[in-house]
Design a protein around this motif. Sequence first.
Motif, PDB file in Angstrom:
ATOM      1  N   LYS A 154     -80.186 -26.375  10.650  1.00  0.00           N
ATOM      2  CA  LYS A 154     -79.896 -27.724  10.156  1.00  0.00           C
ATOM      3  C   LYS A 154     -78.410 -28.028  10.267  1.00  0.00           C
ATOM      4  CE  LYS A 154     -83.685 -27.501   6.791  1.00  0.00           C
ATOM      5  NZ  LYS A 154     -84.039 -27.506   5.348  1.00  0.00           N
ATOM      6  N   TYR A 155     -77.594 -27.028   9.922  1.00  0.00           N
ATOM      7  CA  TYR A 155     -76.138 -27.200   9.989  1.00  0.00           C
ATOM      8  C   TYR A 155     -75.690 -27.483  11.423  1.00  0.00           C
ATOM      9  CZ  TYR A 155     -71.286 -25.547  10.347  1.00  0.00           C
ATOM     10  OH  TYR A 155     -69.952 -25.432  10.630  1.00  0.00           O
ATOM     11  N   ALA A 156     -76.176 -26.668  12.378  1.00  0.00           N
ATOM     12  CA  ALA A 156     -75.763 -26.831  13.774  1.00  0.00           C
ATOM     13  C   ALA A 156     -76.208 -28.182  14.323  1.00  0.00           C
ATOM     14  CB  ALA A 156     -76.343 -25.703  14.626  1.00  0.00           C
ATOM     15  N   ASP A 157     -77.439 -28.579  14.002  1.00  0.00           N
ATOM     16  CA  ASP A 157     -77.931 -29.872  14.480  1.00  0.00           C
ATOM     17  C   ASP A 157     -77.098 -31.015  13.912  1.00  0.00           C
ATOM     18  OD1 ASP A 157     -80.097 -31.432  15.860  1.00  0.00           O
ATOM     19  OD2 ASP A 157     -80.412 -32.171  13.826  1.00  0.00           O
ATOM     20  N   ALA A 158     -76.767 -30.940  12.606  1.00  0.00           N
ATOM     21  CA  ALA A 158     -75.959 -31.997  11.984  1.00  0.00           C
ATOM     22  C   ALA A 158     -74.561 -32.054  12.596  1.00  0.00           C
ATOM     23  CB  ALA A 158     -75.874 -31.752  10.476  1.00  0.00           C
ATOM     24  N   LYS A 159     -73.957 -30.886  12.839  1.00  0.00           N
ATOM     25  CA  LYS A 159     -72.607 -30.864  13.393  1.00  0.00           C
ATOM     26  C   LYS A 159     -72.570 -31.371  14.831  1.00  0.00           C
ATOM     27  CE  LYS A 159     -70.680 -29.522   9.702  1.00  0.00           C
ATOM     28  NZ  LYS A 159     -69.876 -30.512   8.949  1.00  0.00           N
ATOM     29  N   LEU A 160     -73.588 -31.071  15.594  1.00  0.00           N
ATOM     30  CA  LEU A 160     -73.630 -31.578  16.971  1.00  0.00           C
ATOM     31  C   LEU A 160     -73.708 -33.101  16.975  1.00  0.00           C
ATOM     32  CD1 LEU A 160     -76.060 -28.989  18.609  1.00  0.00           C
ATOM     33  CD2 LEU A 160     -73.644 -29.300  19.153  1.00  0.00           C
ATOM     34  N   LYS A 161     -74.521 -33.638  16.074  1.00  0.00           N
ATOM     35  CA  LYS A 161     -74.616 -35.104  15.998  1.00  0.00           C
ATOM     36  C   LYS A 161     -73.317 -35.718  15.495  1.00  0.00           C
ATOM     37  CE  LYS A 161     -79.622 -35.085  15.301  1.00  0.00           C
ATOM     38  NZ  LYS A 161     -80.732 -35.298  14.342  1.00  0.00           N
ATOM     39  N   GLU A 162     -72.686 -35.046  14.527  1.00  0.00           N
ATOM     40  CA  GLU A 162     -71.400 -35.537  14.024  1.00  0.00           C
ATOM     41  C   GLU A 162     -70.357 -35.575  15.127  1.00  0.00           C
ATOM     42  OE1 GLU A 162     -69.877 -33.403  10.715  1.00  0.00           O
ATOM     43  OE2 GLU A 162     -71.645 -33.750   9.467  1.00  0.00           O
ATOM     44  N   GLU A 163     -70.294 -34.511  15.892  1.00  0.00           N
ATOM     45  CA  GLU A 163     -69.279 -34.432  16.946  1.00  0.00           C
ATOM     46  C   GLU A 163     -69.522 -35.460  18.042  1.00  0.00           C
ATOM     47  OE1 GLU A 163     -66.482 -32.947  16.887  1.00  0.00           O
ATOM     48  OE2 GLU A 163     -66.912 -31.980  14.977  1.00  0.00           O
ATOM     49  N   GLU A 164     -70.782 -35.783  18.300  1.00  0.00           N
ATOM     50  CA  GLU A 164     -71.083 -36.839  19.280  1.00  0.00           C
ATOM     51  C   GLU A 164     -70.546 -38.185  18.793  1.00  0.00           C
ATOM     52  OE1 GLU A 164     -75.238 -36.890  20.074  1.00  0.00           O
ATOM     53  OE2 GLU A 164     -75.257 -34.940  21.074  1.00  0.00           O
ATOM     54  N   GLN A 165     -70.762 -38.472  17.520  1.00  0.00           N
ATOM     55  CA  GLN A 165     -70.259 -39.731  16.963  1.00  0.00           C
ATOM     56  C   GLN A 165     -68.732 -39.725  16.907  1.00  0.00           C
ATOM     57  OE1 GLN A 165     -72.172 -40.051  13.150  1.00  0.00           O
ATOM     58  NE2 GLN A 165     -74.161 -40.628  14.029  1.00  0.00           N
ATOM     59  N   ARG A 166     -68.153 -38.582  16.537  1.00  0.00           N
ATOM     60  CA  ARG A 166     -66.697 -38.487  16.451  1.00  0.00           C
ATOM     61  C   ARG A 166     -66.058 -38.638  17.824  1.00  0.00           C
ATOM     62  NH1 ARG A 166     -66.588 -34.026  13.513  1.00  0.00           N
ATOM     63  NH2 ARG A 166     -66.634 -35.183  11.551  1.00  0.00           N
ATOM     64  N   ALA A 167     -66.697 -38.061  18.820  1.00  0.00           N
ATOM     65  CA  ALA A 167     -66.154 -38.158  20.179  1.00  0.00           C
ATOM     66  C   ALA A 167     -66.177 -39.593  20.681  1.00  0.00           C
ATOM     67  CB  ALA A 167     -66.947 -37.258  21.113  1.00  0.00           C
ATOM     68  N   SER A 168     -67.189 -40.349  20.268  1.00  0.00           N
ATOM     69  CA  SER A 168     -67.249 -41.749  20.705  1.00  0.00           C
ATOM     70  C   SER A 168     -66.090 -42.565  20.148  1.00  0.00           C
ATOM     71  CB  SER A 168     -68.574 -42.381  20.274  1.00  0.00           C
ATOM     72  OG  SER A 168     -68.659 -42.432  18.856  1.00  0.00           O
ATOM     73  N   LYS A 169     -65.483 -42.087  19.049  1.00  0.00           N
ATOM     74  CA  LYS A 169     -64.329 -42.780  18.476  1.00  0.00           C
ATOM     75  C   LYS A 169     -63.006 -42.279  19.062  1.00  0.00           C
ATOM     76  CE  LYS A 169     -64.914 -41.901  14.127  1.00  0.00           C
ATOM     77  NZ  LYS A 169     -64.668 -41.883  12.666  1.00  0.00           N
ATOM     78  N   TYR A 170     -62.870 -40.950  19.150  1.00  0.00           N
ATOM     79  CA  TYR A 170     -61.549 -40.379  19.409  1.00  0.00           C
ATOM     80  C   TYR A 170     -61.294 -40.018  20.867  1.00  0.00           C
ATOM     81  CZ  TYR A 170     -61.539 -39.995  14.349  1.00  0.00           C
ATOM     82  OH  TYR A 170     -61.598 -40.285  13.013  1.00  0.00           O
ATOM     83  N   LEU A 171     -62.350 -39.901  21.653  1.00  0.00           N
ATOM     84  CA  LEU A 171     -62.157 -39.577  23.068  1.00  0.00           C
ATOM     85  C   LEU A 171     -62.338 -40.828  23.908  1.00  0.00           C
ATOM     86  CD1 LEU A 171     -63.996 -36.145  23.399  1.00  0.00           C
ATOM     87  CD2 LEU A 171     -61.558 -36.576  23.039  1.00  0.00           C
ATOM     88  N   GLU A 172     -61.788 -40.774  25.101  1.00  0.00           N
ATOM     89  CA  GLU A 172     -61.850 -41.921  25.996  1.00  0.00           C
ATOM     90  C   GLU A 172     -63.306 -42.223  26.351  1.00  0.00           C
ATOM     91  OE1 GLU A 172     -60.022 -45.007  28.203  1.00  0.00           O
ATOM     92  OE2 GLU A 172     -59.375 -43.714  26.562  1.00  0.00           O
ATOM     93  N   ALA A 224     -74.078 -16.292   8.157  1.00  0.00           N
ATOM     94  CA  ALA A 224     -74.178 -15.095   7.322  1.00  0.00           C
ATOM     95  C   ALA A 224     -74.482 -15.451   5.869  1.00  0.00           C
ATOM     96  CB  ALA A 224     -72.869 -14.302   7.403  1.00  0.00           C
ATOM     97  N   GLU A 225     -73.957 -16.567   5.386  1.00  0.00           N
ATOM     98  CA  GLU A 225     -74.131 -16.946   3.988  1.00  0.00           C
ATOM     99  C   GLU A 225     -75.458 -17.651   3.719  1.00  0.00           C
ATOM    100  OE1 GLU A 225     -70.786 -19.313   2.980  1.00  0.00           O
ATOM    101  OE2 GLU A 225     -69.314 -17.704   3.296  1.00  0.00           O
ATOM    102  N   ASN A 226     -75.953 -18.423   4.690  1.00  0.00           N
ATOM    103  CA  ASN A 226     -77.091 -19.298   4.423  1.00  0.00           C
ATOM    104  C   ASN A 226     -78.371 -18.943   5.162  1.00  0.00           C
ATOM    105  OD1 ASN A 226     -75.736 -21.676   2.798  1.00  0.00           O
ATOM    106  ND2 ASN A 226     -74.361 -21.199   4.488  1.00  0.00           N
ATOM    107  N   GLY A 227     -78.308 -18.078   6.147  1.00  0.00           N
ATOM    108  CA  GLY A 227     -79.512 -17.719   6.881  1.00  0.00           C
ATOM    109  C   GLY A 227     -79.793 -18.652   8.056  1.00  0.00           C
TER     110      GLY A 227
END
Length: 781
Positions: free
Chosen positions: A238-256, A229-232
């Motif tokens: 760009k935000y969604a793509d960056a967050k998906l990549k972040e979560e993939e990297q984060r999952a490789s650390k914190y999940l089994e 709503a704020e950014n269009g």
Amino acid sequence: MEKTMISHIITPKEKPLLFEERWPIMQPTVSKLVRQDCVSRAEWQDLFGEVHRVCLWDERSPDKMYKALQEEIMTFIREAQIRVLQHQDEQALLNAYISEWTRFWTQCSYLPMPFVQLEACLLGKTTSNPQRKQPVQESMVKKLMLDSWNKSIFSSIKQKLQDAAMHLVYKERCNEQFDSNLVIGVRESYVNLCSNACDQLQIYRDHFEKAYIDFTRSFYLQQAGSYLAENGMQEYMKYADAKLKEEEQRASKYLEPGPESQIKLQNCCVDVLVTAFKETLLSECPSLISTNETERLRLLFSLVDRVPGGTEPLLTYLEDHIFQSGLSDMMENASTINQDSEKYVEQLLSLFRRFSKLVKDAFNGDPRFLTARDKAFKKVVNDTSVFSLDLPSRQGAATRVPESRCPELLANYCDMLLRKTQLSKRLTPDEVDARLKDVLLVLKYVQNRDVFMRYHKTHLTRRLILETSADSDKEEMMVEWLREVGMPADFVHKLARMFQDIKVSSDLNREFKEEFKRSREVATDVINIKILNWGAWGRSGDRVPVSLPLELEEIVPEVEDFYKRHHSGRKLQWHHHMSNGTIHFSNETGEYDLDVTTFQMAVLFAWNERPKDKISFESLRLATEIPDVELRRTIWSLVAFPKLKRQVLSYYPECQSPKDFANSTVFWVNQEFALIRGGKAQKFGKVNLIGKLQLVTEKTKDEENVAIMELRALRTQEAIIKILKMRKSISNSQLQAELIEILKSQFIPTRKLIKEQLEWLIENKYIRRDESNINLFHYVA
């Protein structure tokens, strides 16, 4: 000499070592091991010996030792619990727990080692128990340690640990720094504390993994909508793509490690960040495709491709855009490319390259999008709204079947590349090869390839007869390329036969010249006959009558006699409308060599004895015996040849087309005819008046088109019989599918055509319908 006295003292039997007597000696070492205090080598080795002796000498000792060991472990765990719970801060609590757990987990590898004999004795006692038939693979002491830790400390604070770990991950998502080993340590304790030998990850999945995914979903449910709503939409992608990549990297650390947890988290993030906004995302696609914004399209594609079925609308948008854009470009340039096959093919190739680049840059060359490109480009190539070729149906010329002119224009372009033209002269051999392959590329998308075959064969015939091929090797190479792209074998074979015939005809021509020279004792370099096999060269059976000049009329019987002496049982058919020659023309301006067709030659020879007379159209018709339509066209080429500034013949009265010639229209040799170069009339020169050699007369053009449709009917009948011979019985729908598969290399049969041929085959008792099912056909042997 001294005598040595040897005495042997016999002691009573050693008293059995009781657990109560030896445990106080063992306990300090065990306590040190549990607490990770320093243990000397002597203490370590003595503990092995004590456990071994106690377990073997006293049958009751193993159970007592197991209980004492359990108590020692529980004492340490209770102390550790006190040290952990004294911290109220989440991070301090995690630090304390991870520290204690790490020490304890390390000792789980060392403490069981001295108690191997204890485990053996306990297992020996319990194997007779019917409820423990399967031997325990894991160390009993280690299991005791882990179970004790789980029940005493972990069960009581695991919720606090879990919440603290999730809070730290939340801080990381908010770009705050922390020690990631704390979260990793909590996860490892969930994994290592599971006592289920069949499913080691049960506790981890039920608690830590579930909490991690739930917290992730909750976090992005709060963030995603407000960010959009704020950014269009553009910034949100760009935000969604960056967050998906972040979560993939984060999952490789914190999940089994392993695909299962990664996939669950990925699906969760995609649901929240992409699927929830799929319709809004896809609404951007048409405008992005039309404006060729490949960067944004690539980002959009990377997002929706994660959603099951998410790319289907993209494929539809792309296919519609390619078709509409391609058709619009073709219509915009219709007036130019309709008459210029080179520009037409270049326009098609330009579209193909543009769309291919779009698919490559925006969709990473994904095969699904390449297929969509092919489907749309095929529609453009075969569209009839811009360039239409009307083929008569079998019911008669009144009923026309519109088809694309693309195959005709492709064949014309091939002719320009393979014939001696300005285009072929300015291109290098490699460039000619590249352009011929471009033609074959477009040809892959053409449905009515049989039309291309007809026109290509017509042009090849003209080139071989007029000897205007730019490169004979390329001619034969083109035939092989047609074979490689799947053209029908019989068509390719006929083209190859044409080259063989030309070579054989060349030998016959040489022999005839030698005999003719001996018999006539005249020069024979003006004579060039081509005797060709009707099976490969056969065209319309229409033979146009013409009254040949005397010089040619005398040669005809000589050629026939020569051929009969060499070949018996064969008949020559003269096709004068496919012949040509060179005549010497002179007038008051100068002398010129004119390359002309046989018809043009017959007309010009009418002035051979009376060069300055005026001859009427009616008189020319009587003198040449050429049919009216052909005569009009031939005379028009002599009075209005487009490349000449001064025409060979003049006439009166003026008219706009050859149809306007009247019987009384008079013609005469233009005494001012000359070849103009640099604005000056040349006294000598050579002029080619043939243009495109007329291989098919005006009267038979419709017959040619009818022949295409008749050949399609025969091909369809042949394919139906072939299928039914193999299947014996087949349904209508399956028959149509197999027919298209067989005939698609030549043309796509219409349902109407298939129906007509089925009815004809049934009527002539080649096949029959099933009595109980009209959509089922049977082969009649």
